[in-house]
Scaffold this motif. Structure first.
Motif, PDB file in Angstrom:
ATOM      1  N   VAL A   1      -7.916   6.044   0.099  1.00 59.92           N
ATOM      2  CA  VAL A   1      -6.914   7.045   0.450  1.00 59.92           C
ATOM      3  C   VAL A   1      -6.457   7.805  -0.804  1.00 59.92           C
ATOM      4  O   VAL A   1      -6.205   9.012  -0.752  1.00 59.92           O
ATOM      5  CB  VAL A   1      -5.738   6.387   1.223  1.00 59.92           C
ATOM      6  N   LEU A   2      -6.426   7.118  -1.936  1.00 60.08           N
ATOM      7  CA  LEU A   2      -5.970   7.784  -3.157  1.00 60.08           C
ATOM      8  C   LEU A   2      -7.001   8.779  -3.683  1.00 60.08           C
ATOM      9  O   LEU A   2      -6.641   9.812  -4.230  1.00 60.08           O
ATOM     10  CB  LEU A   2      -5.629   6.760  -4.246  1.00 60.08           C
TER      11      LEU A   2
ATOM     12  N   ALA B   1      -6.184  -4.332   1.262  1.00 57.59           N
ATOM     13  CA  ALA B   1      -5.173  -3.375   0.786  1.00 57.59           C
ATOM     14  C   ALA B   1      -5.740  -2.571  -0.380  1.00 57.59           C
ATOM     15  O   ALA B   1      -5.593  -1.346  -0.430  1.00 57.59           O
ATOM     16  CB  ALA B   1      -3.916  -4.121   0.355  1.00 57.59           C
ATOM     17  N   ARG B   2      -6.424  -3.262  -1.308  1.00 58.77           N
ATOM     18  CA  ARG B   2      -6.967  -2.559  -2.469  1.00 58.77           C
ATOM     19  C   ARG B   2      -8.020  -1.543  -2.048  1.00 58.77           C
ATOM     20  O   ARG B   2      -8.006  -0.390  -2.484  1.00 58.77           O
ATOM     21  CB  ARG B   2      -7.567  -3.571  -3.460  1.00 58.77           C
TER      22      ARG B   2
ATOM     23  N   MET C   1      -0.263 -18.691   4.897  1.00 54.86           N
ATOM     24  CA  MET C   1      -1.604 -18.701   5.482  1.00 54.86           C
ATOM     25  C   MET C   1      -1.747 -19.902   6.412  1.00 54.86           C
ATOM     26  O   MET C   1      -1.442 -21.022   6.047  1.00 54.86           O
ATOM     27  CB  MET C   1      -2.637 -18.769   4.356  1.00 54.86           C
TER      28      MET C   1
ATOM     29  N   GLN D   1      -4.326 -14.262  -2.441  1.00 53.18           N
ATOM     30  CA  GLN D   1      -4.948 -12.954  -2.198  1.00 53.18           C
ATOM     31  C   GLN D   1      -4.448 -12.300  -0.919  1.00 53.18           C
ATOM     32  O   GLN D   1      -5.173 -11.558  -0.278  1.00 53.18           O
ATOM     33  CB  GLN D   1      -6.482 -13.081  -2.151  1.00 53.18           C
ATOM     34  N   GLU D   2      -3.222 -12.602  -0.555  1.00 50.35           N
ATOM     35  CA  GLU D   2      -2.636 -11.940   0.609  1.00 50.35           C
ATOM     36  C   GLU D   2      -1.669 -10.849   0.163  1.00 50.35           C
ATOM     37  O   GLU D   2      -0.804 -10.423   0.911  1.00 50.35           O
ATOM     38  CB  GLU D   2      -1.913 -12.958   1.514  1.00 50.35           C
ATOM     39  N   MET D   3      -1.802 -10.433  -1.065  1.00 43.65           N
ATOM     40  CA  MET D   3      -0.977  -9.360  -1.603  1.00 43.65           C
ATOM     41  C   MET D   3      -1.797  -8.691  -2.693  1.00 43.65           C
ATOM     42  O   MET D   3      -2.612  -9.339  -3.339  1.00 43.65           O
ATOM     43  CB  MET D   3       0.300  -9.978  -2.176  1.00 43.65           C
ATOM     44  N   LEU D   4      -1.586  -7.389  -2.883  1.00 44.86           N
ATOM     45  CA  LEU D   4      -2.256  -6.707  -3.996  1.00 44.86           C
ATOM     46  C   LEU D   4      -1.963  -7.456  -5.283  1.00 44.86           C
ATOM     47  O   LEU D   4      -0.815  -7.813  -5.545  1.00 44.86           O
ATOM     48  CB  LEU D   4      -1.726  -5.279  -4.112  1.00 44.86           C
TER      49      LEU D   4
ATOM     50  N   VAL E   1       0.812  -1.215   0.000  1.00 42.12           N
ATOM     51  CA  VAL E   1       0.000   0.000   0.000  1.00 42.12           C
ATOM     52  C   VAL E   1       0.852   1.276   0.000  1.00 42.12           C
ATOM     53  O   VAL E   1       0.571   2.214  -0.737  1.00 42.12           O
ATOM     54  CB  VAL E   1      -1.009   0.033   1.173  1.00 42.12           C
TER      55      VAL E   1
ATOM     56  N   ARG F   1     -11.528 -17.852   6.235  1.00 43.37           N
ATOM     57  CA  ARG F   1     -11.864 -17.378   4.900  1.00 43.37           C
ATOM     58  C   ARG F   1     -12.938 -18.231   4.272  1.00 43.37           C
ATOM     59  O   ARG F   1     -13.815 -17.737   3.579  1.00 43.37           O
ATOM     60  CB  ARG F   1     -10.613 -17.415   4.050  1.00 43.37           C
ATOM     61  N   LEU F   2     -12.814 -19.535   4.538  1.00 48.33           N
ATOM     62  CA  LEU F   2     -13.774 -20.477   3.975  1.00 48.33           C
ATOM     63  C   LEU F   2     -15.177 -20.123   4.469  1.00 48.33           C
ATOM     64  O   LEU F   2     -16.149 -20.202   3.743  1.00 48.33           O
ATOM     65  CB  LEU F   2     -13.391 -21.891   4.429  1.00 48.33           C
TER      66      LEU F   2
ATOM     67  N   PHE G   1      -7.352 -20.050   6.889  1.00 49.44           N
ATOM     68  CA  PHE G   1      -8.040 -20.725   5.799  1.00 49.44           C
ATOM     69  C   PHE G   1      -9.500 -20.978   6.148  1.00 49.44           C
ATOM     70  O   PHE G   1     -10.408 -20.711   5.363  1.00 49.44           O
ATOM     71  CB  PHE G   1      -7.316 -22.035   5.489  1.00 49.44           C
TER      72      PHE G   1
ATOM     73  N   PRO H   1      -9.570 -11.480   2.605  1.00 46.22           N
ATOM     74  CA  PRO H   1      -8.124 -11.609   2.405  1.00 46.22           C
ATOM     75  C   PRO H   1      -7.463 -10.227   2.473  1.00 46.22           C
ATOM     76  O   PRO H   1      -8.060  -9.225   2.093  1.00 46.22           O
ATOM     77  CB  PRO H   1      -8.006 -12.222   1.017  1.00 46.22           C
ATOM     78  N   SER H   2      -6.225 -10.192   2.975  1.00 49.10           N
ATOM     79  CA  SER H   2      -5.591  -8.897   3.214  1.00 49.10           C
ATOM     80  C   SER H   2      -5.313  -8.147   1.913  1.00 49.10           C
ATOM     81  O   SER H   2      -5.249  -6.927   1.899  1.00 49.10           O
ATOM     82  CB  SER H   2      -4.303  -9.078   4.014  1.00 49.10           C
ATOM     83  N   GLY H   3      -5.143  -8.896   0.813  1.00 51.49           N
ATOM     84  CA  GLY H   3      -4.930  -8.225  -0.471  1.00 51.49           C
ATOM     85  C   GLY H   3      -6.139  -7.385  -0.864  1.00 51.49           C
ATOM     86  O   GLY H   3      -6.003  -6.270  -1.368  1.00 51.49           O
ATOM     87  N   THR H   4      -7.332  -7.918  -0.604  1.00 51.20           N
ATOM     88  CA  THR H   4      -8.559  -7.175  -0.896  1.00 51.20           C
ATOM     89  C   THR H   4      -8.668  -5.943  -0.011  1.00 51.20           C
ATOM     90  O   THR H   4      -9.044  -4.863  -0.467  1.00 51.20           O
ATOM     91  CB  THR H   4      -9.788  -8.086  -0.657  1.00 51.20           C
TER      92      THR H   4
ATOM     93  N   ARG I   1      -8.477  -0.092   0.880  1.00 54.68           N
ATOM     94  CA  ARG I   1      -7.915   1.029   1.641  1.00 54.68           C
ATOM     95  C   ARG I   1      -7.191   2.001   0.714  1.00 54.68           C
ATOM     96  O   ARG I   1      -7.287   3.210   0.862  1.00 54.68           O
ATOM     97  CB  ARG I   1      -6.964   0.506   2.713  1.00 54.68           C
ATOM     98  N   LEU I   2      -6.471   1.430  -0.257  1.00 49.55           N
ATOM     99  CA  LEU I   2      -5.750   2.288  -1.205  1.00 49.55           C
ATOM    100  C   LEU I   2      -6.705   3.147  -2.021  1.00 49.55           C
ATOM    101  O   LEU I   2      -6.476   4.339  -2.212  1.00 49.55           O
ATOM    102  CB  LEU I   2      -4.957   1.411  -2.173  1.00 49.55           C
ATOM    103  N   GLN I   3      -7.778   2.529  -2.496  1.00 51.51           N
ATOM    104  CA  GLN I   3      -8.714   3.274  -3.347  1.00 51.51           C
ATOM    105  C   GLN I   3      -9.292   4.471  -2.608  1.00 51.51           C
ATOM    106  O   GLN I   3      -9.433   5.551  -3.155  1.00 51.51           O
ATOM    107  CB  GLN I   3      -9.827   2.348  -3.843  1.00 51.51           C
TER     108      GLN I   3
END
Lengths: 277, 154
Positions: free
Chosen positions: B28-29, B21-22, B1, A189-192, A153, B9-10, B6, B16-19, B24-26
């Motif tokens: 803040v940007l 991150a996306r 993981m 999905q643990e990374m962008l 991020v 999530r199931l 797991f 998931p942390s990637g989601t 939060r970024l959207q």
């Protein structure tokens, strides 16, 4: 040299906003890779405060003059340029004293870039981190840019600021390199994801570089990965970036969408069939 | 993981942390890219609502004014459901009843809610988001600042 050479030289800024995402490593590897492709390349260390490009290229012991003496006209450009041992097509113009930051102007950087462009096919400018005057000086000298970032991020946010600044200057095209990609984490999905970053930053993707321990080893030795004949994954990625810059059509492969561990594959399958998560 | 991750999530308990991150970024940007600071954005939101309310009666509780970004273009999106139109527009500077201070506070709080959770709607009671005039706006700004920073504590 004649005007045609000057006009055709590509002056490319390599920048990221955030520090430590791989600007200098990309500059060194790309410089070597382009030289191996038969291009004349000059790399300019524009990070006057914290110079490191000499170290990554293994040229730190051969510096006599720097950009400072060239600007002051106390030496000729070819006296200051440090030729690479294995790749004589590649030359480094080292950064001067950090005190240069106090008086250096965008016009000074343009002067240096113009001098380098006269004798090169490619001029790569290694920008300092940040978006302050040092960065703006470096950007003023460039015609196009490569923004490098990692799928984190903070790095993406900083890259976005830099892209915003570049859009107000006459720098185009601006292309993206995504560094330190961890395919397994992306698949989980643990990374962008690659698409997340390209969608958010809205830049064309020039290359994907996987996280690779060999980068550290090559840095220790001062020998860029692209010098090797059978380069590691990251080295190959840098070579591909150089080829794409030269106009070759080399497909980009998202490593997170390739075959990998059983658990991740099962998870992917579950995700697709259930649509739960 | 880990296995626990797991299972979580199931069962859909955890994103998931990637989601994350996306998302939060959207958010803040969108704010980084527009050079509007939160206070100015809030002031603009209040003034837009004020003008619209003079012409139509809107459902304040489901109003949403936010910045969204796509392909590096940031847009101000206002979703203001209309309850009914007014036969004659109200005079300039008039809003519905409600003190200037409470108005500023409530709307500041509702903006924060909207920013953190766009789907959740806003918590402000109807018809308090309008401030009668510039003086009242200034009076309200201190309270508004306090409210905004308090609400953005993690």
């Amino acid at each position: 040299m004649d005007a045609v050479t000057t006009a055709s030289a590509r002056i490319i800024l390599i920048c990221s906003g955030k520090g430590g995402v791989g600007k200098t490593t990309l500059t060194a590897n790309l410089g070597v890779a382009l030289a191996r492709l038969g291009k004349t390349v000059a790399v300019l260390d524009a990070d006057f405060g914290l110079r490191n490009l000499d170290l990554l290229l293994g040229l730190e012991n051969r510096i006599i003059y720097t950009a400072q003496e060239v600007l002051a006209e106390t030496c000729r450009l070819d006296q200051a340029l440090v030729k690479h041992k294995q790749q004589p097509n590649l030359a480094l113009l080292p950064a001067g004293n950090p005190r240069m930051l106090e008086w250096l102007t965008p016009e000074d950087m343009q002067t240096i870039a113009r001098l380098l462009a006269e004798r090169s096919d490619y001029v790569l400018i290694d920008a300092p981190a940040g978006i302050e005057q040092g960065f703006k000086n470096a950007a003023a000298a460039a015609r196009e840019a490569i923004v490098i970032t990692t799928p984190e991020v903070s790095a993406v946010r900083d890259a976005d600021r830099v892209i915003g600044l570049l859009s107000t200057m006459d720098v185009k095209p601006v292309q993206l390199v995504l560094n330190r990609v961890r395919p397994k984490m992306m698949a989980n999905q643990e990374m962008l994801a690659v698409d997340d970053v390209t969608d958010i930053l809205a830049l064309p993707l020039l290359g994907l570089v996987q996280e690779d321990e060999r980068v550290i080893i090559s840095t220790n030795r001062g020998e860029p990965l692209t010098l090797e004949d059978n380069p590691s994954p990251a080295g190959q990625a840098y070579l591909n970036i150089a080829r794409r810059l030269c106009g070759e059509d080399i497909p980009l492969i998202d490593p997170s969408k390739q075959r990998h561990g059983l658990r991740a594959r099962l998870l992917n399958k579950l995700r697709k069939t259930t649509g739960l998560f | 993981m880990t296995v626990l991750d797991f299972i979580n999530r199931l069962l859909g308990r955890e994103k998931p942390s990637g989601t994350m991150a996306r998302q939060r970024l959207q958010l803040v940007l969108a704010h980084d890219r527009s050079d509007l600071n939160p206070e100015l954005l809030e002031q603009m939101r209040r003034e837009i609502l004020e003008v619209v309310q003079r012409y139509v009666e809107i459902d304040i509780e489901s109003c949403d004014v936010s910045l969204e970004t796509e392909d590096r273009v940031t847009a101000l999106l206002a979703n203001l459901p209309i309850k009914r139109t007014r036969e004659f527009p109200l005079p300039i500077g008039s809003g519905k009843p409600g003190g200037p201070d409470t108005g500023a506070k409530e709307s500041a709080a509702s903006l924060d809610n909207a920013a953190e959770n766009p789907e959740a709607g806003t918590a402000s009671p109807p018809a308090t988001a309008v401030t009668p005039g510039a003086d009242a706006l200034q009076d309200g700004s201190a309270a508004e600042r306090g409210e905004t920073s308090a609400a953005s504590q993690p």
